[in-house]
Design a protein around this motif. Structure first.
Motif, mmCIF file in Angstrom:
data_model
loop_
_atom_site.group_PDB
_atom_site.id
_atom_site.type_symbol
_atom_site.label_atom_id
_atom_site.label_comp_id
_atom_site.label_asym_id
_atom_site.label_seq_id
_atom_site.Cartn_x
_atom_site.Cartn_y
_atom_site.Cartn_z
ATOM 1 N N PRO A 119 49.849 36.660 45.315
ATOM 2 C CA PRO A 119 49.634 35.245 45.018
ATOM 3 C C PRO A 119 48.141 34.924 44.949
ATOM 4 O O PRO A 119 47.429 35.042 45.943
ATOM 5 C CB PRO A 119 50.292 34.533 46.200
ATOM 6 N N GLY A 120 47.660 34.589 43.765
ATOM 7 C CA GLY A 120 46.243 34.300 43.601
ATOM 8 C C GLY A 120 45.354 35.522 43.647
ATOM 9 O O GLY A 120 44.118 35.387 43.650
ATOM 10 N N GLY A 121 45.948 36.710 43.681
ATOM 11 C CA GLY A 121 45.183 37.946 43.793
ATOM 12 C C GLY A 121 45.415 38.879 42.624
ATOM 13 O O GLY A 121 45.635 38.441 41.491
ATOM 14 N N GLU A 122 45.408 40.176 42.902
ATOM 15 C CA GLU A 122 45.473 41.173 41.848
ATOM 16 C C GLU A 122 46.886 41.671 41.590
ATOM 17 O O GLU A 122 47.736 41.673 42.483
ATOM 18 C CB GLU A 122 44.597 42.380 42.202
ATOM 19 N N SER A 123 47.086 42.159 40.386
ATOM 20 C CA SER A 123 48.280 42.930 40.040
ATOM 21 C C SER A 123 47.961 44.414 40.188
ATOM 22 O O SER A 123 46.791 44.807 40.299
ATOM 23 C CB SER A 123 48.713 42.641 38.601
ATOM 24 N N GLY A 124 49.008 45.232 40.150
ATOM 25 C CA GLY A 124 48.785 46.669 40.162
ATOM 26 C C GLY A 124 48.003 47.120 38.940
ATOM 27 O O GLY A 124 47.177 48.046 39.024
ATOM 28 N N ILE A 125 48.247 46.471 37.812
ATOM 29 C CA ILE A 125 47.508 46.805 36.594
ATOM 30 C C ILE A 125 46.020 46.545 36.786
ATOM 31 O O ILE A 125 45.171 47.369 36.386
ATOM 32 C CB ILE A 125 48.045 45.992 35.396
ATOM 33 N N ASP A 126 45.684 45.419 37.396
ATOM 34 C CA ASP A 126 44.277 45.097 37.656
ATOM 35 C C ASP A 126 43.594 46.211 38.446
ATOM 36 O O ASP A 126 42.465 46.613 38.144
ATOM 37 C CB ASP A 126 44.158 43.795 38.445
ATOM 38 N N ILE A 127 44.279 46.691 39.474
ATOM 39 C CA ILE A 127 43.698 47.711 40.349
ATOM 40 C C ILE A 127 43.502 49.015 39.596
ATOM 41 O O ILE A 127 42.425 49.630 39.643
ATOM 42 C CB ILE A 127 44.582 47.915 41.591
ATOM 43 N N VAL A 128 44.533 49.448 38.885
ATOM 44 C CA VAL A 128 44.442 50.700 38.129
ATOM 45 C C VAL A 128 43.328 50.618 37.089
ATOM 46 O O VAL A 128 42.543 51.565 36.916
ATOM 47 C CB VAL A 128 45.797 51.024 37.468
ATOM 48 N N GLU A 129 43.216 49.489 36.413
ATOM 49 C CA GLU A 129 42.247 49.370 35.325
ATOM 50 C C GLU A 129 40.803 49.315 35.808
ATOM 51 O O GLU A 129 39.885 49.652 35.048
ATOM 52 C CB GLU A 129 42.567 48.146 34.470
ATOM 53 N N ARG A 130 40.561 48.884 37.048
ATOM 54 C CA ARG A 130 39.188 48.897 37.559
ATOM 55 C C ARG A 130 38.858 50.169 38.329
ATOM 56 O O ARG A 130 37.702 50.579 38.394
ATOM 57 C CB ARG A 130 38.919 47.669 38.429
ATOM 58 N N TYR A 131 39.870 50.796 38.916
ATOM 59 C CA TYR A 131 39.670 51.921 39.831
ATOM 60 C C TYR A 131 39.650 53.262 39.095
ATOM 61 O O TYR A 131 38.750 54.096 39.322
ATOM 62 C CB TYR A 131 40.803 51.907 40.865
ATOM 63 N N VAL A 132 40.635 53.490 38.227
ATOM 64 C CA VAL A 132 40.773 54.795 37.585
ATOM 65 C C VAL A 132 39.562 55.169 36.729
ATOM 66 O O VAL A 132 39.131 56.332 36.749
ATOM 67 C CB VAL A 132 42.084 54.864 36.777
ATOM 68 N N PRO A 133 38.949 54.251 35.958
ATOM 69 C CA PRO A 133 37.765 54.641 35.193
ATOM 70 C C PRO A 133 36.624 55.169 36.053
ATOM 71 O O PRO A 133 35.861 56.044 35.612
ATOM 72 C CB PRO A 133 37.368 53.345 34.477
#
Length: 229
Positions: A119-133
Motif C-alpha cells: 500500500p503506497g509502496g513498491e510492487s515486485g516488478i518495481d524491485i526487480v526492475e531496479r535491483y536486477v540491472p
C-alpha cells in the motif's frame, strides 16, 4: 566464468529488534549485536576476500559492509537500486496486522504475481526492475570476465529473497517461507542461461517446498522474528 554472487543480509538493527517495517533510506543503524555479526562476517570473508564488495545505500548495509571492508581490505562500493522493498504506508509499523499485510503481498510475489503492490509502496516488478540491472552490471564487470573471485552484495532480506528466487530458479513456495537471518547469504552461480542458486541461508539445493510455520505467528507473547528477513 568463475566466482559467485553472494547476497548478504545486513546485521541486526534497532528496527529488527523492535520488529518495525524499516524500509525507507537511510534506515536504522546496527545494534551492538549487529556490529558483532558484521565483524564476524568480515573475519569470515577475509579468509577468501571477494573480488568486489558492494552495499545498498541504507545505513545498516553500509555499516555491515564497512566491517567486511576493514577485515578484507576490499574497498566498499555503494550502489543505488539495492535497497529494501519499500513498505509505503506500512513504513515504521510494528503491529501484527501491518506485518501480515506486508507478508501477504510478499507471498503474492512468490506465487507469481509481481504486480502486487505494498500500500503506497513498491510492487515486485518495481524491485526487480531496479535491483536486477545492478547485479547484471556487477556480473559483466567482475564475473563474466573470468578474473575469478566472488562478488559480495550487502543488502536486505525481503529484496534478496525476491531477487534470489527470481534469478536462481528457486521455488516461490520455498523462498516465501524461509526467513533469512541477519548476515545470512543467498549465493548464485552464473550459468550460460542465467543464474543457479547454490545456497540459501542454511539450505542447499534441492530446495524443499514443504510449507513452514508463518514467521508472524505469535510465540510467547510476540512475533516469532523481525518482519524484514
Amino acid at each position: 566464468m568463475s566466482g559467485k554472487l553472494i547476497l548478504v543480509r545486513h546485521g541486526q538493527t534497532e528496527a529488527n529488534v523492535d520488529r518495525r517495517l524499516d524500509t525507507r533510506l537511510p534506515g536504522a543503524r546496527l545494534t551492538a549485536l549487529g556490529r558483532t555479526q558484521a565483524r564476524t562476517l568480515g573475519e569470515r570473508m577475509a579468509l577468501h576476500p571477494p573480488t568486489a564488495l558492494v552495499s545498498s545505500q541504507a545505513l545498516r548495509a553500509r555499516e555491515t559492509g564497512g566491517f567486511v571492508e576493514t577485515a578484507s581490505g576490499i574497498a566498499l562500493q555503494v550502489r543505488e537500486g539495492l535497497h529494501e522493498a519499500q513498505a509505503g504506508e506500512l513504513e515504521d509499523r510494528s503491529d501484527l496486522e501491518s506485518h501480515k499485510m506486508f507478508a501477504k503481498v510478499f507471498h503474492t510475489w512468490h506465487t507469481g504475481d509481481l504486480s502486487a503492490r505494498m500500500p503506497g509502496g513498491e510492487s515486485g516488478i518495481d524491485i526487480v526492475e531496479r535491483y536486477v540491472p545492478v547485479l547484471d552490471s556487477l556480473r559483466a564487470e567482475y564475473l563474466d570476465g573470468g578474473v575469478g573471485g566472488d562478488v559480495v552484495v550487502v543488502s536486505h532480506g525481503a529484496a534478496i529473497r525476491l531477487v534470489g528466487a527470481y534469478l536462481g530458479g528457486v521455488p516461490g513456495a520455498f523462498a516465501a517461507d524461509r526467513h533469512l537471518e541477519n548476515t545470512s547469504t543467498v549465493e548464485l552461480v552464473p550459468t550460460d542461461t542465467g543464474w543457479r542458486c547454490v545456497q540459501w541461508g542454511v539450505y542447499a539445493p534441492p530446495f524443499d517446498v514443504t510449507p513452514q510455520r508463518p514467521w508472524f505467528e505469535a510465540e510467547a507473547g510476540g512475533a516469532a522474528d523481525d518482519p524484514m528477513g
